[in-house]
Design a protein around this motif. Structure first.
Motif, short mmCIF file in Angstrom:
data_model
loop_
_atom_site.label_atom_id
_atom_site.label_comp_id
_atom_site.label_asym_id
_atom_site.label_seq_id
_atom_site.Cartn_x
_atom_site.Cartn_y
_atom_site.Cartn_z
N GLU A 300 0.83 -1.20 0.00
CA GLU A 300 0.00 0.00 0.00
C GLU A 300 0.87 1.26 0.00
OE1 GLU A 300 -3.26 1.95 3.04
OE2 GLU A 300 -3.07 -0.24 3.01
N GLY A 301 1.88 1.27 0.82
CA GLY A 301 2.77 2.44 0.93
C GLY A 301 3.52 2.70 -0.37
N VAL A 302 4.08 1.66 -0.96
CA VAL A 302 4.86 1.83 -2.19
C VAL A 302 3.94 2.28 -3.34
CG1 VAL A 302 6.20 0.62 -3.97
CG2 VAL A 302 6.72 0.24 -1.54
N GLU A 303 2.81 1.64 -3.44
CA GLU A 303 1.93 2.00 -4.56
C GLU A 303 1.41 3.43 -4.44
OE1 GLU A 303 -0.85 -1.32 -5.10
OE2 GLU A 303 0.63 -2.15 -6.50
N GLY A 308 6.42 4.34 -10.95
CA GLY A 308 7.56 3.80 -11.71
C GLY A 308 7.90 2.38 -11.35
N VAL A 309 7.34 1.86 -10.26
CA VAL A 309 7.54 0.44 -9.96
C VAL A 309 6.20 -0.27 -10.08
CG1 VAL A 309 9.49 0.86 -8.40
CG2 VAL A 309 7.18 0.66 -7.45
N THR A 310 6.26 -1.55 -10.46
CA THR A 310 5.01 -2.32 -10.55
C THR A 310 5.12 -3.57 -9.69
OG1 THR A 310 5.91 -3.37 -12.52
CG2 THR A 310 4.37 -1.57 -12.87
N ARG A 327 8.92 -4.53 -9.65
CA ARG A 327 9.79 -4.45 -10.83
C ARG A 327 10.09 -2.99 -11.15
NH1 ARG A 327 7.57 -8.64 -15.26
NH2 ARG A 327 9.67 -8.24 -16.04
N HIS A 328 11.32 -2.79 -11.61
CA HIS A 328 11.74 -1.46 -12.09
C HIS A 328 12.83 -1.71 -13.13
CE1 HIS A 328 13.83 2.42 -12.25
NE2 HIS A 328 12.72 2.96 -11.76
N PRO A 329 12.80 -1.00 -14.25
CA PRO A 329 13.77 -1.29 -15.32
C PRO A 329 15.22 -1.16 -14.83
CG PRO A 329 12.16 0.38 -16.04
CD PRO A 329 11.85 0.08 -14.61
N GLN A 330 15.47 -0.33 -13.84
CA GLN A 330 16.83 -0.16 -13.31
C GLN A 330 16.90 -0.71 -11.89
OE1 GLN A 330 19.44 0.76 -14.96
NE2 GLN A 330 18.34 1.23 -16.87
N ALA A 331 16.30 -1.87 -11.71
CA ALA A 331 16.19 -2.43 -10.35
C ALA A 331 17.54 -2.57 -9.65
CB ALA A 331 15.48 -3.78 -10.40
N TYR A 332 18.57 -2.96 -10.39
CA TYR A 332 19.87 -3.15 -9.75
C TYR A 332 20.37 -1.84 -9.13
CZ TYR A 332 24.60 -4.51 -8.71
OH TYR A 332 25.77 -4.77 -8.03
N ALA A 333 20.33 -0.78 -9.93
CA ALA A 333 20.83 0.52 -9.44
C ALA A 333 19.93 1.07 -8.34
CB ALA A 333 20.92 1.50 -10.60
N GLU A 368 7.74 1.81 6.96
CA GLU A 368 7.66 3.25 6.74
C GLU A 368 8.99 3.81 6.20
OE1 GLU A 368 6.42 6.99 9.62
OE2 GLU A 368 5.90 4.95 10.21
N ARG A 369 10.08 3.41 6.80
CA ARG A 369 11.41 3.89 6.36
C ARG A 369 11.72 3.42 4.95
NH1 ARG A 369 12.35 3.03 11.70
NH2 ARG A 369 13.04 0.88 11.38
N ALA A 370 11.38 2.17 4.65
CA ALA A 370 11.68 1.63 3.32
C ALA A 370 10.86 2.35 2.25
CB ALA A 370 11.41 0.13 3.29
N VAL A 371 9.59 2.56 2.53
CA VAL A 371 8.73 3.27 1.56
C VAL A 371 9.26 4.68 1.32
CG1 VAL A 371 6.44 4.27 1.20
CG2 VAL A 371 6.65 1.92 2.07
N ALA A 372 9.61 5.38 2.40
CA ALA A 372 10.09 6.76 2.27
C ALA A 372 11.38 6.82 1.46
CB ALA A 372 10.30 7.37 3.66
N ALA A 373 12.28 5.89 1.72
CA ALA A 373 13.57 5.89 1.00
C ALA A 373 13.35 5.60 -0.48
CB ALA A 373 14.51 4.86 1.62
#
Lengths: 395, 395
Positions: A300-303, A308-310, A327-333, A368-373
């Motif tokens: 919920e937080g990420v969406e 840009g991420v799915t 998923r993100h096209p530049q997931a590694y970076a 919360e911290r992960a979503v914010a970052a």
């Protein structure tokens, strides 16, 4: 009710780190360091060879196995520890093939962890078997009457998608096949019950959600109906009926003990045994509820905050384990940028950001911290630095 | 010249104990405790998943393998660590059988450690091979033109009898067979050189003369001529050419790396790596000379002072490893009486008193104390107490 604030306090969680990679390597329970130090000093150093009896090293694989049995809904004497997960897959698969000698087809899916497939390929070569690999959603349709063994990992290491163990096992049995389930991303993560699902064999590792330490040994569970019949082609002296009689011919030990092979990893077992202390008093229904709470909050937080991420994981919590992939096209970076900010998840090729949620120590503050970052990194394009694109040897 | 007083001082040898069982479990090098504690604290606890790169966990099996290579006269990149000895026997034997596909006969002897025979029996079942077991002195005569693999332990675990590795290997090759040598009682004990003997595969454990700790991982050596062709049927992701590409199909890594299977035992490897520090500066010729000095002194002392026991090991030091066996009809009780006096050797069924001499820490004082205790026990019949006849689970 399980007190997850208390279990969280049992771990060494480095200052400034939000750790969402316990599905790759669990953090250290603080007292595991003391336990291993005591083992080195009081057992190896002072007891020397007498530690096999006096410190119980010999019975440890079974004793620690019983502690894991509770966490996977199995009974005493049904689980034993040893070797690595790949080796336990090899044993389980060879034993299952031997129990179904008129058939030679192994079915798995391409969401299985590759090492399980490599093991099956190597074994198939010598046992004259055929490995069929289909997409996870095609497994049910591929259970045909020529199938010897259905070999699956319950929770997909990339997507977190969870197979219906009971339904697929019932279908495999109806077709005359046996089942081997890999619980690498299930044990300690969800309310998994191979016995309740009527599975035949299950294997798992202990360095992920069970927090046994890097390279901690694996476990194997065998359904009691096969305990006296299972005969893996990989057999050694510790699984012999009388290891210290030094007979020239192999005779399997009773029950699960026959799945032992060589000398057990005593130092590693001390760390694992300590890590399992944290599980005392943890209810598996509570664990599952907490896991769903954390993963739902994260999705919920990420969406809401991270265009840009799915979502790469099933949306229905009943269909997934305790991890979430985006998923993100530049997931590694993007993952390197997250790690630089102290949020440790995992990258999985080709484009997956993987976040594991371990109820024992992750909480809503971590979410919360992960979503914010992640929101901040994506909004600022902060992942687009040359050093974040440079890949390390182990990703 | 190697300074064996200095190497002895590196070990924790409990007060009052004369330890002659390092051929079963080596004692702890004192600094191994610190090394493992540092690994737990600075690596697992603080680096978490990043330890795979930052602390070099991923390359450790090869790096530590190179340290062992020197001790067995092998080259860099020829040895890798992992699993247990039984599993490494399984890999070596399956790779050797695969390299000699038109033949299916495995030859071994009844002085081989039973677990090696159990492994061969299990593998033979699935690979359609036949295991022939003869007496050690009949091996040469049993090398026939149908032989696929000669699989032997160089030094007999009971008698200490040493096979002539170079001669038997040459004879096996002349007959069209490959060789697999188990160095469990050779590595760190004698001047063993599988490469110099032109052997094909060698395996060994690290918890005996190499002092890696209880259940320390095993090693495997492959002759460079087979390095790119060897294909054991037991294969896993850490031996894949690109483990982190997560391909669905197995492709072997270059050279010795393909003998890796699952995740390496990182905590145990820290202990082993520390234990190998003691070997820096130890010359293998010095090691062998010291071993002969100790075993000769022991045999001479026992034969002079202990009537009632008979030498079970070859009298010629060139024909034995670094251990000495004596037979006594009440060997089990005699060994319990010795242990009660602080002299720790080993009992091996049915009637063998086994004493290992590890040049790194045993000295002539140990020999003297052991002879005196044995002489005293036999003269006084001190072994004949009910509690000395009661057998423990692990003997």
């Amino acid at each position: 009710m399980t007190d997850f604030a208390s279990t969280r306090s049992a771990f060494h969680l480095p200052e400034g780190i939000t750790y969402l990679d316990g599905n790759s390597l669990g953090p250290m329970p603080t007292h595991a360091a003391d336990r291993v130090a005591a083992m080195m000093r009081d057992e190896w150093a002072d007891m020397l060879i007498t530690g096999w009896n006096r410190a119980g090293w010999y019975v440890q694989p079974r004793r620690v196995g019983d502690r894991i049995a509770r966490l996977i809904g199995a009974g005493e004497g049904q689980v034993v520890i040893g070797d690595t997960l790949s080796i336990k897959v090899f044993q389980a698969l060879s034993a299952a093939l031997a129990l179904n000698p008129s058939r030679r087809v192994i079915l798995s899916d391409d969401g299985n962890f590759p090492s399980d497939l490599y093991v099956a390929q190597g074994l198939a070569r010598v046992m004259g078997a055929e490995l069929r690999v289909v997409a996870p959603e095609e497994v049910a349709a591929a259970i045909t009457p020529d199938l010897a063994v259905l070999m699956l990992t319950e929770v997909d290491y990339r997507t977190g998608r969870r197979h219906d163990m009971a339904a697929l096992t019932a279908q495999a049995h109806a077709a005359g096949a046996l089942t081997v389930w890999d619980l690498a991303h299930s044990a300690g993560a969800i309310d998994v019950e191979p016995l309740g699902a009527d599975a035949d064999f299950a294997v798992g590792c202990t360095y992920k959600y069970l927090n046994g330490g890097p390279g901690a040994p694996a476990f194997i569970w065998v359904h009691p109906r096969h305990a006296e019949a299972a005969a893996p082609c990989l057999q050694g002296w510790m699984g012999h009926a009388a290891p210290f009689a030094f007979d020239l011919g192999y005779a399997p030990a009773a029950g699960i003990e026959r799945m032992r092979v060589g000398t057990p990893p005593v130092i590693a077992l001390a760390a694992l045994d300590a890590a399992l202390d944290v599980w005392d008093g943890v209810g598996m229904a509570d664990l599952r509820a907490r896991s769903v709470e954390l993963t739902e909050a994260f999705i919920e937080g990420v969406e809401a905050a991270c265009p840009g991420v799915t979502l790469h994981s099933p949306r229905d919590p009943a269909m997934r384990g305790s991890q979430v992939g985006f998923r993100h096209p530049q997931a590694y970076a993007v993952m390197q940028a997250l790690i630089a900010r102290g949020v440790i998840g995992d990258f999985r090729a080709p484009d997956v950001l993987r976040f594991g949620f371990a109820p024992l120590y992750n909480d809503l503050g971590d979410v919360e911290r992960a979503v914010a970052a992640l929101a901040d990194i994506l909004a600022a394009g902060a992942w687009d630095r040359p050093d974040y694109h440079r890949r390390a040897a182990v990703t």
